[in-house]
Scaffold this motif. Structure first.
Motif, PDB file in Angstrom:
ATOM      1  N   UNK A 347      12.232 -50.953   4.675  1.00  0.00           N
ATOM      2  CA  UNK A 347      11.290 -51.617   3.775  1.00  0.00           C
ATOM      3  C   UNK A 347       9.826 -51.338   4.095  1.00  0.00           C
ATOM      4  N   UNK A 348       9.525 -50.929   5.310  1.00  0.00           N
ATOM      5  CA  UNK A 348       8.141 -50.612   5.662  1.00  0.00           C
ATOM      6  C   UNK A 348       7.822 -49.140   5.597  1.00  0.00           C
ATOM      7  N   UNK A 349       8.754 -48.319   5.089  1.00  0.00           N
ATOM      8  CA  UNK A 349       8.545 -46.872   5.047  1.00  0.00           C
ATOM      9  C   UNK A 349       8.043 -46.410   3.692  1.00  0.00           C
ATOM     10  N   UNK A 350       7.276 -45.326   3.687  1.00  0.00           N
ATOM     11  CA  UNK A 350       6.822 -44.731   2.430  1.00  0.00           C
ATOM     12  C   UNK A 350       7.997 -44.190   1.626  1.00  0.00           C
ATOM     13  N   UNK A 351       9.016 -43.733   2.320  1.00  0.00           N
ATOM     14  CA  UNK A 351      10.189 -43.194   1.623  1.00  0.00           C
ATOM     15  C   UNK A 351      10.800 -44.238   0.702  1.00  0.00           C
ATOM     16  N   UNK A 352      10.896 -45.495   1.189  1.00  0.00           N
ATOM     17  CA  UNK A 352      11.441 -46.576   0.370  1.00  0.00           C
ATOM     18  C   UNK A 352      10.425 -47.039  -0.668  1.00  0.00           C
ATOM     19  N   UNK A 353       9.181 -47.207  -0.243  1.00  0.00           N
ATOM     20  CA  UNK A 353       8.156 -47.724  -1.155  1.00  0.00           C
ATOM     21  C   UNK A 353       7.945 -46.803  -2.350  1.00  0.00           C
TER      22      UNK A 353
END
Length: 357
Positions: A347-353
């Protein structure tokens, strides 16, 4: 109750706004036997009750909710009239009798009061607690959110570029996170909204359509709002509305292990001007709402009740507690540790965001 190779099963289902449906049955060789449907409903003609019982007799105990309802409809005589209940309601009572479906009263509920967390931790905690409930490691739980900083939470399938103004986010110091459920973006600052999450087994909504599960899971909220002098209802699919405007929206996520997340954000005192700077709310979004301005979509609870946010949360919490005999709960250190790891991994990764640009 044991009778040699037979067991007696009993299930009840109270139709929302309707009547109580009760099913008593035995199971012999994996099949329903000696089925008795009863309750305080109305049915014409009387003989139609025999049709309903006959329709269920001999069906496999693993029969799905939809197949149970369909079997009843096939056997009902053309002139049968059901008042206060339906074949679907009977199917739910059957599934509850067999332990395939459950009601609120079948579970020990816990309530976790507002706990300040980084917003990424909140969305991670939703996944952690939903998985725990699905795995039977935690009681079904109601958790209220609290914020440490201004935030936008976008839906699982929303585009960052289309939903959020990057310049406004930087200008106002807003963090943006993506949650695991669908639905629309939520803008939240400290004290401006009331957000809660329900973590439950999917057995609780067995047989309900997605559309019907929303008002079913939030019926206690409508009761709480009524105590506050607010007459509210669900505007399909997932908006909570009143005569003078929308006050909230809901979203859901169902996991493969049987856990389910249902969460709601209701506006208390949102800065509409700032919200419109940060969120891109276009005309198409409003096209089916019968309004021209997004400002009119968010009607603060503060203005409607004159109460503090904390007082409103207290009323809602006590309504849930009294209705479902809920007890106080807390987040464990293990859950916090697991959620923090999930922030770092997901949830804190750019990949997810930015998974939807």
């Amino acid at each position: 109750m044991e009778h040699g190779a037979m067991r007696e099963y009993h299930g009840e289902y109270k139709v929302a706004g309707g009547k109580l449906v009760v099913v008593d049955t035995d199971v012999v060789g994996g099949k329903l036997s000696r089925v008795s449907v009863n309750g305080d409903f109305f049915l014409e003609p009387d003989e139609a009750l025999y049709d309903i019982n006959a329709a269920l007799e001999g069906l496999d105990a693993e029969t799905s909710h939809g197949e149970l309802a369909a079997a009843i409809r096939r056997e009902l005589r053309p002139d049968a009239q059901l008042f206060g209940f339906s074949p679907e309601a009977i199917a739910t009572a059957v599934r509850r009798a067999l332990g395939k479906a459950s009601g609120f009263a079948d579970h020990q509920w816990e309530i976790i009061g507002p706990t300040p967390l980084p917003t990424a931790m909140h969305v991670a905690m939703d996944e952690v607690l939903t998985r725990e409930v699905g795995a039977g490691l935690r009681n079904p739980t109601l958790r209220f959110w609290e914020w440490e900083s201004p935030s936008v939470v976008i839906g699982s399938f929303q585009s960052m570029r289309n939903e959020v103004d990057a310049d406004a986010v930087l200008r106002h110091g807003v963090s943006v996170v993506r949650r695991m459920s669908g639905g629309g973006a939520m803008f939240m600052e400290h004290g401006n909204a009331i957000t809660y999450s329900l973590y439950l087994p999917q057995s609780l909504v067995d047989g309900l359509s997605f559309a019907d599960s929303y008002p079913f899971l939030d019926d206690w909220v409508m009761e709480g709002l009524k105590k506050l002098g607010i007459s509210a209802w669900y505007q399909p699919l997932n908006d909570i509305a009143t005569d003078i405007g929308k006050i909230g929206g809901a979203a859901q996520k169902r996991l493969s292990n049987g856990g389910m997340l249902h969460h709601v954000t209701m506006s208390y005192d949102i800065d509409a001007d700032k919200m419109l700077e940060i969120l891109r709310i276009g005309r198409e979004k409003l096209s089916d709402k019968g309004i021209k301005s997004a400002k009119k979509r968010v009607d603060p609870l503060r203005r409607q009740t004159g109460l503090t946010r904390e007082e409103i949360i207290q009323v809602l919490s006590e309504t849930f507690r009294e209705r479902y005999q809920a007890v106080d709960g807390t987040l464990t250190q293990a859950e916090l540790t697991t959620a923090q790891a999930l922030v770092e991994e997901k949830f804190g990764t750019d990949e997810w965001l930015y998974r939807v640009p």
